[in-house]
Design a protein around this motif. Sequence first.
Motif, PDB file in Angstrom:
ATOM      1  N   VAL A  49     -15.840 -43.929 -51.645  1.00 58.04           N
ATOM      2  CA  VAL A  49     -15.236 -44.429 -50.410  1.00 58.04           C
ATOM      3  C   VAL A  49     -15.015 -43.296 -49.404  1.00 58.04           C
ATOM      4  O   VAL A  49     -15.287 -43.470 -48.209  1.00 58.04           O
ATOM      5  CB  VAL A  49     -13.924 -45.192 -50.733  1.00 58.04           C
ATOM      6  CG1 VAL A  49     -13.178 -45.553 -49.464  1.00 58.04           C
ATOM      7  CG2 VAL A  49     -14.225 -46.427 -51.561  1.00 58.04           C
ATOM      8  N   PRO A  50     -14.556 -42.102 -49.823  1.00 52.11           N
ATOM      9  CA  PRO A  50     -14.373 -41.030 -48.831  1.00 52.11           C
ATOM     10  C   PRO A  50     -15.678 -40.648 -48.140  1.00 52.11           C
ATOM     11  O   PRO A  50     -15.699 -40.412 -46.931  1.00 52.11           O
ATOM     12  CB  PRO A  50     -13.812 -39.869 -49.631  1.00 52.11           C
ATOM     13  CG  PRO A  50     -13.164 -40.492 -50.814  1.00 52.11           C
ATOM     14  CD  PRO A  50     -13.983 -41.706 -51.110  1.00 52.11           C
ATOM     15  N   SER A  51     -16.783 -40.583 -48.917  1.00 55.99           N
ATOM     16  CA  SER A  51     -18.054 -40.229 -48.263  1.00 55.99           C
ATOM     17  C   SER A  51     -18.521 -41.346 -47.340  1.00 55.99           C
ATOM     18  O   SER A  51     -19.095 -41.092 -46.274  1.00 55.99           O
ATOM     19  CB  SER A  51     -19.117 -39.906 -49.318  1.00 55.99           C
ATOM     20  OG  SER A  51     -19.375 -41.050 -50.118  1.00 55.99           O
ATOM     21  N   ILE A  52     -18.269 -42.608 -47.736  1.00 49.81           N
ATOM     22  CA  ILE A  52     -18.615 -43.735 -46.854  1.00 49.81           C
ATOM     23  C   ILE A  52     -17.785 -43.660 -45.577  1.00 49.81           C
ATOM     24  O   ILE A  52     -18.315 -43.814 -44.470  1.00 49.81           O
ATOM     25  CB  ILE A  52     -18.406 -45.078 -47.591  1.00 49.81           C
ATOM     26  CG1 ILE A  52     -19.419 -45.215 -48.730  1.00 49.81           C
ATOM     27  CG2 ILE A  52     -18.523 -46.244 -46.636  1.00 49.81           C
ATOM     28  CD1 ILE A  52     -19.166 -46.416 -49.637  1.00 49.81           C
ATOM     29  N   LEU A  53     -16.480 -43.415 -45.736  1.00 50.17           N
ATOM     30  CA  LEU A  53     -15.617 -43.277 -44.550  1.00 50.17           C
ATOM     31  C   LEU A  53     -16.042 -42.092 -43.694  1.00 50.17           C
ATOM     32  O   LEU A  53     -16.057 -42.179 -42.460  1.00 50.17           O
ATOM     33  CB  LEU A  53     -14.153 -43.125 -44.979  1.00 50.17           C
ATOM     34  CG  LEU A  53     -13.467 -44.375 -45.540  1.00 50.17           C
ATOM     35  CD1 LEU A  53     -12.041 -44.037 -45.976  1.00 50.17           C
ATOM     36  CD2 LEU A  53     -13.464 -45.485 -44.519  1.00 50.17           C
ATOM     37  N   ARG A  60     -19.624 -42.697 -35.918  1.00 53.46           N
ATOM     38  CA  ARG A  60     -18.829 -43.025 -34.725  1.00 53.46           C
ATOM     39  C   ARG A  60     -18.712 -41.803 -33.820  1.00 53.46           C
ATOM     40  O   ARG A  60     -18.789 -41.927 -32.591  1.00 53.46           O
ATOM     41  CB  ARG A  60     -17.440 -43.513 -35.160  1.00 53.46           C
ATOM     42  CG  ARG A  60     -16.544 -43.905 -34.021  1.00 53.46           C
ATOM     43  CD  ARG A  60     -17.039 -45.123 -33.289  1.00 53.46           C
ATOM     44  NE  ARG A  60     -16.116 -45.448 -32.207  1.00 53.46           N
ATOM     45  CZ  ARG A  60     -16.477 -45.891 -31.054  1.00 53.46           C
ATOM     46  NH1 ARG A  60     -17.753 -46.137 -30.804  1.00 53.46           N
ATOM     47  NH2 ARG A  60     -15.589 -46.142 -30.127  1.00 53.46           N
ATOM     48  N   ALA A  61     -18.550 -40.620 -34.402  1.00 51.98           N
ATOM     49  CA  ALA A  61     -18.460 -39.385 -33.606  1.00 51.98           C
ATOM     50  C   ALA A  61     -19.768 -39.142 -32.873  1.00 51.98           C
ATOM     51  O   ALA A  61     -19.767 -38.747 -31.689  1.00 51.98           O
ATOM     52  CB  ALA A  61     -18.109 -38.210 -34.500  1.00 51.98           C
ATOM     53  N   GLU A  62     -20.895 -39.364 -33.553  1.00 53.65           N
ATOM     54  CA  GLU A  62     -22.197 -39.199 -32.893  1.00 53.65           C
ATOM     55  C   GLU A  62     -22.365 -40.207 -31.762  1.00 53.65           C
ATOM     56  O   GLU A  62     -22.882 -39.876 -30.691  1.00 53.65           O
ATOM     57  CB  GLU A  62     -23.324 -39.364 -33.916  1.00 53.65           C
ATOM     58  CG  GLU A  62     -23.454 -38.233 -34.902  1.00 53.65           C
ATOM     59  CD  GLU A  62     -24.497 -38.512 -35.978  1.00 53.65           C
ATOM     60  OE1 GLU A  62     -25.193 -39.543 -35.880  1.00 53.65           O
ATOM     61  OE2 GLU A  62     -24.602 -37.704 -36.914  1.00 53.65           O
ATOM     62  N   GLN A  63     -21.915 -41.441 -31.993  1.00 51.69           N
ATOM     63  CA  GLN A  63     -22.005 -42.469 -30.952  1.00 51.69           C
ATOM     64  C   GLN A  63     -21.147 -42.080 -29.749  1.00 51.69           C
ATOM     65  O   GLN A  63     -21.578 -42.210 -28.604  1.00 51.69           O
ATOM     66  CB  GLN A  63     -21.561 -43.814 -31.529  1.00 51.69           C
ATOM     67  CG  GLN A  63     -21.705 -44.975 -30.578  1.00 51.69           C
ATOM     68  CD  GLN A  63     -21.224 -46.283 -31.198  1.00 51.69           C
ATOM     69  OE1 GLN A  63     -20.662 -46.306 -32.278  1.00 51.69           O
ATOM     70  NE2 GLN A  63     -21.457 -47.371 -30.497  1.00 51.69           N
ATOM     71  N   ILE A  64     -19.943 -41.587 -30.009  1.00 56.11           N
ATOM     72  CA  ILE A  64     -19.057 -41.162 -28.911  1.00 56.11           C
ATOM     73  C   ILE A  64     -19.677 -39.982 -28.161  1.00 56.11           C
ATOM     74  O   ILE A  64     -19.664 -39.935 -26.922  1.00 56.11           O
ATOM     75  CB  ILE A  64     -17.656 -40.816 -29.457  1.00 56.11           C
ATOM     76  CG1 ILE A  64     -16.957 -42.096 -29.908  1.00 56.11           C
ATOM     77  CG2 ILE A  64     -16.827 -40.086 -28.423  1.00 56.11           C
ATOM     78  CD1 ILE A  64     -15.644 -41.866 -30.639  1.00 56.11           C
ATOM     79  N   THR A  65     -20.253 -39.019 -28.918  1.00 57.07           N
ATOM     80  CA  THR A  65     -20.912 -37.863 -28.288  1.00 57.07           C
ATOM     81  C   THR A  65     -22.081 -38.333 -27.420  1.00 57.07           C
ATOM     82  O   THR A  65     -22.269 -37.856 -26.290  1.00 57.07           O
ATOM     83  CB  THR A  65     -21.405 -36.879 -29.365  1.00 57.07           C
ATOM     84  OG1 THR A  65     -20.304 -36.501 -30.177  1.00 57.07           O
ATOM     85  CG2 THR A  65     -22.031 -35.660 -28.745  1.00 57.07           C
ATOM     86  N   SER A  66     -22.838 -39.281 -27.952  1.00 57.50           N
ATOM     87  CA  SER A  66     -23.960 -39.820 -27.190  1.00 57.50           C
ATOM     88  C   SER A  66     -23.473 -40.494 -25.909  1.00 57.50           C
ATOM     89  O   SER A  66     -24.051 -40.304 -24.828  1.00 57.50           O
ATOM     90  CB  SER A  66     -24.731 -40.815 -28.059  1.00 57.50           C
ATOM     91  OG  SER A  66     -25.668 -41.511 -27.299  1.00 57.50           O
TER      92      SER A  66
END
Length: 185
Positions: A49-53, A60-66
Amino acid sequence: MRFAVFTAALVAASPAAAASGPFFSLRNTDFIVLLAFLVFLAVLIYFKVPSILAGLLDKRAEQITSELNEAKSLREEAQALLASYERKQKDVQAQADRIVEAAKKEASDAAAQAKLDLEASIKRRLAAAEEQIASAEASAVKEVKDRAVTVAVAAAREVIASQIKAADANKMIDDAIATVEQKLH
């Protein structure tokens, strides 16, 4: 195996199992809660679960950066477009100023030309009026002279008729005829 671990953790974490006593006893609620928490963490780690999270957070960070990069490029494009429109607006304003100046110059030139044309027209009309006056004056003078000649001839005829005798008149007529014959031949 997973089910067995999960069931053991569930039974171990039940409130009936929790009781007061030494800390490392299944009857101590604090110990049971600690064990349940550790089992819960082990289950989360076992199912990754931690790696999935972390993966979801990275995505989400990549999407926000994009989105930030896209927003930055849109902002730069908007600033370039604004600068372009400002330049065009200045060019259009300069062109409008030139058109206004040209229109003012044309209007003043047209006014000056109209003034010159009006002055020439006035001079022509004055000259035509002076010619009409001179013509009327000459006509009046001629009429007066003709009238004076007619009156003078009539007066001379009366004077001559009263002073000349018939014999003298015949002699004058003969002299006039002779003069005319000499001039005609």
